[in-house]
Design a protein around this motif. Structure first.
Motif, short mmCIF file in Angstrom:
data_model
loop_
_atom_site.label_atom_id
_atom_site.label_comp_id
_atom_site.label_asym_id
_atom_site.label_seq_id
_atom_site.Cartn_x
_atom_site.Cartn_y
_atom_site.Cartn_z
N TRP A 158 19.76 78.27 28.64
CA TRP A 158 19.59 78.60 27.23
C TRP A 158 18.64 79.78 27.13
O TRP A 158 17.54 79.78 27.69
CB TRP A 158 19.01 77.41 26.48
N SER A 159 19.08 80.81 26.41
CA SER A 159 18.29 82.01 26.20
C SER A 159 18.70 82.60 24.85
O SER A 159 19.61 82.10 24.20
CB SER A 159 18.57 83.03 27.31
N ASP A 160 18.04 83.67 24.45
CA ASP A 160 18.41 84.33 23.21
C ASP A 160 19.80 84.96 23.31
O ASP A 160 20.36 85.38 22.29
CB ASP A 160 17.37 85.38 22.81
N LEU A 161 20.39 84.99 24.50
CA LEU A 161 21.76 85.47 24.65
C LEU A 161 22.78 84.34 24.49
O LEU A 161 23.84 84.54 23.92
CB LEU A 161 21.94 86.13 26.01
N THR A 162 22.46 83.15 24.98
CA THR A 162 23.42 82.05 24.93
C THR A 162 23.28 81.18 23.68
O THR A 162 24.26 80.59 23.22
CB THR A 162 23.28 81.15 26.17
N ILE A 163 22.09 81.09 23.11
CA ILE A 163 21.87 80.22 21.95
C ILE A 163 22.77 80.58 20.77
O ILE A 163 23.33 79.69 20.14
CB ILE A 163 20.37 80.18 21.57
N PRO A 164 22.97 81.87 20.44
CA PRO A 164 23.87 82.18 19.32
C PRO A 164 25.31 81.68 19.55
O PRO A 164 25.98 81.28 18.61
CB PRO A 164 23.84 83.70 19.23
N LEU A 165 25.75 81.68 20.79
CA LEU A 165 27.10 81.15 21.09
C LEU A 165 27.17 79.65 20.81
O LEU A 165 28.14 79.15 20.23
CB LEU A 165 27.46 81.44 22.55
N ILE A 166 26.13 78.94 21.22
CA ILE A 166 26.07 77.50 20.97
C ILE A 166 26.04 77.25 19.46
O ILE A 166 26.73 76.35 18.96
CB ILE A 166 24.83 76.88 21.67
N THR A 167 25.27 78.06 18.74
CA THR A 167 25.17 77.91 17.29
C THR A 167 26.53 78.10 16.63
O THR A 167 26.92 77.31 15.77
CB THR A 167 24.14 78.91 16.72
N ILE A 168 27.25 79.14 17.02
CA ILE A 168 28.58 79.39 16.44
C ILE A 168 29.52 78.23 16.72
O ILE A 168 30.25 77.79 15.82
CB ILE A 168 29.17 80.72 16.97
N LEU A 169 29.50 77.72 17.94
CA LEU A 169 30.37 76.59 18.27
C LEU A 169 30.05 75.37 17.41
O LEU A 169 30.95 74.69 16.91
CB LEU A 169 30.24 76.23 19.75
N ILE A 170 28.78 75.08 17.23
CA ILE A 170 28.37 73.92 16.44
C ILE A 170 28.67 74.14 14.97
O ILE A 170 29.11 73.23 14.27
CB ILE A 170 26.89 73.60 16.69
N LYS A 171 28.47 75.36 14.49
CA LYS A 171 28.65 75.67 13.08
C LYS A 171 30.12 75.77 12.68
O LYS A 171 30.53 75.22 11.66
CB LYS A 171 27.94 76.99 12.75
N GLU A 172 30.91 76.45 13.50
CA GLU A 172 32.28 76.75 13.10
C GLU A 172 33.33 76.04 13.93
O GLU A 172 34.47 75.91 13.49
CB GLU A 172 32.50 78.26 13.15
N GLY A 173 32.98 75.59 15.12
CA GLY A 173 33.98 75.01 16.00
C GLY A 173 34.06 73.50 15.96
O GLY A 173 35.02 72.91 16.43
N LEU A 174 33.05 72.86 15.39
CA LEU A 174 33.01 71.39 15.37
C LEU A 174 32.91 70.90 13.93
O LEU A 174 32.05 71.34 13.18
CB LEU A 174 31.80 70.88 16.16
N LYS A 175 33.78 69.99 13.58
CA LYS A 175 33.74 69.40 12.24
C LYS A 175 32.59 68.41 12.17
O LYS A 175 32.25 67.76 13.16
CB LYS A 175 35.05 68.68 11.95
N PRO A 176 32.00 68.26 10.95
CA PRO A 176 30.96 67.24 10.79
C PRO A 176 31.48 65.87 11.24
O PRO A 176 32.62 65.51 10.96
CB PRO A 176 30.67 67.27 9.29
N GLY A 177 30.65 65.15 11.96
CA GLY A 177 31.04 63.84 12.46
C GLY A 177 31.81 63.87 13.76
O GLY A 177 32.18 62.83 14.30
N SER A 178 32.06 65.08 14.29
CA SER A 178 32.89 65.18 15.50
C SER A 178 32.08 65.17 16.80
O SER A 178 32.66 65.12 17.88
CB SER A 178 33.74 66.45 15.45
N ILE A 179 30.77 65.22 16.72
CA ILE A 179 29.94 65.20 17.92
C ILE A 179 29.63 63.75 18.25
O ILE A 179 28.95 63.07 17.47
CB ILE A 179 28.64 66.01 17.74
N GLY A 180 30.12 63.27 19.37
CA GLY A 180 29.90 61.88 19.78
C GLY A 180 28.46 61.61 20.13
O GLY A 180 27.66 62.53 20.33
N SER A 181 28.12 60.33 20.24
CA SER A 181 26.72 59.96 20.48
C SER A 181 26.21 60.48 21.82
O SER A 181 25.06 60.91 21.92
CB SER A 181 26.53 58.46 20.37
N GLY A 182 27.04 60.45 22.86
CA GLY A 182 26.61 60.96 24.17
C GLY A 182 26.36 62.45 24.14
O GLY A 182 25.34 62.93 24.65
N ALA A 183 27.27 63.19 23.51
CA ALA A 183 27.11 64.64 23.42
C ALA A 183 25.92 65.01 22.55
O ALA A 183 25.17 65.93 22.87
CB ALA A 183 28.39 65.28 22.88
#
Length: 117
Positions: free
Chosen positions: A21-46
């Protein structure tokens, strides 16, 4: 050696192939969580692994001051309130370690998510 996808170090590749995780990879993670995953779609383990990774990332002083990491936490809280409620205690501690101007507003967003139960 850590479990695949486990917390691992915030800087450098961890065991199991988790990305650093760095200032280069964190924005990618943010985009995936914001736009790639629907609310309620992240399981408890993840969601637990994600919260664990946030805690590990905050062991790095530069990341505590990262607006990009703060934005990631805010995105988790606002786009996935169910996850925020499930991990409210850990996220409060995480937000408390942020050293950015976004910390107070992120904590307020978490409290709104918790209250909206």
């Amino acid at each position: 050696s850590g479990a695949p996808g486990g917390p691992g170090p915030a800087s450098g590749a961890s065991a199991g192939g988790a990305c650093a995780w760095s200032d280069l990879t964190i924005p990618l993670i943010t985009i995936l969580i914001k736009e790639g995953l629907k609310p309620g779609s992240i399981g408890s383990g993840a969601s637990q692994r994600l919260v664990d990774r946030l805690e590990v990332a905050l062991e790095s002083a530069p990341l505590r001051k990262s607006l990009k990491l703060s934005q990631l936490v805010l995105t988790i809280v606002t786009k996935h309130p169910d996850m925020a409620r499930a991990h409210a205690t850990s996220l409060r501690a995480t937000i408390g370690r942020l050293e950015t101007v976004m910390a107070k507003s992120t904590l307020a967003a978490l409290e709104r998510a918790v209250a909206s139960r």
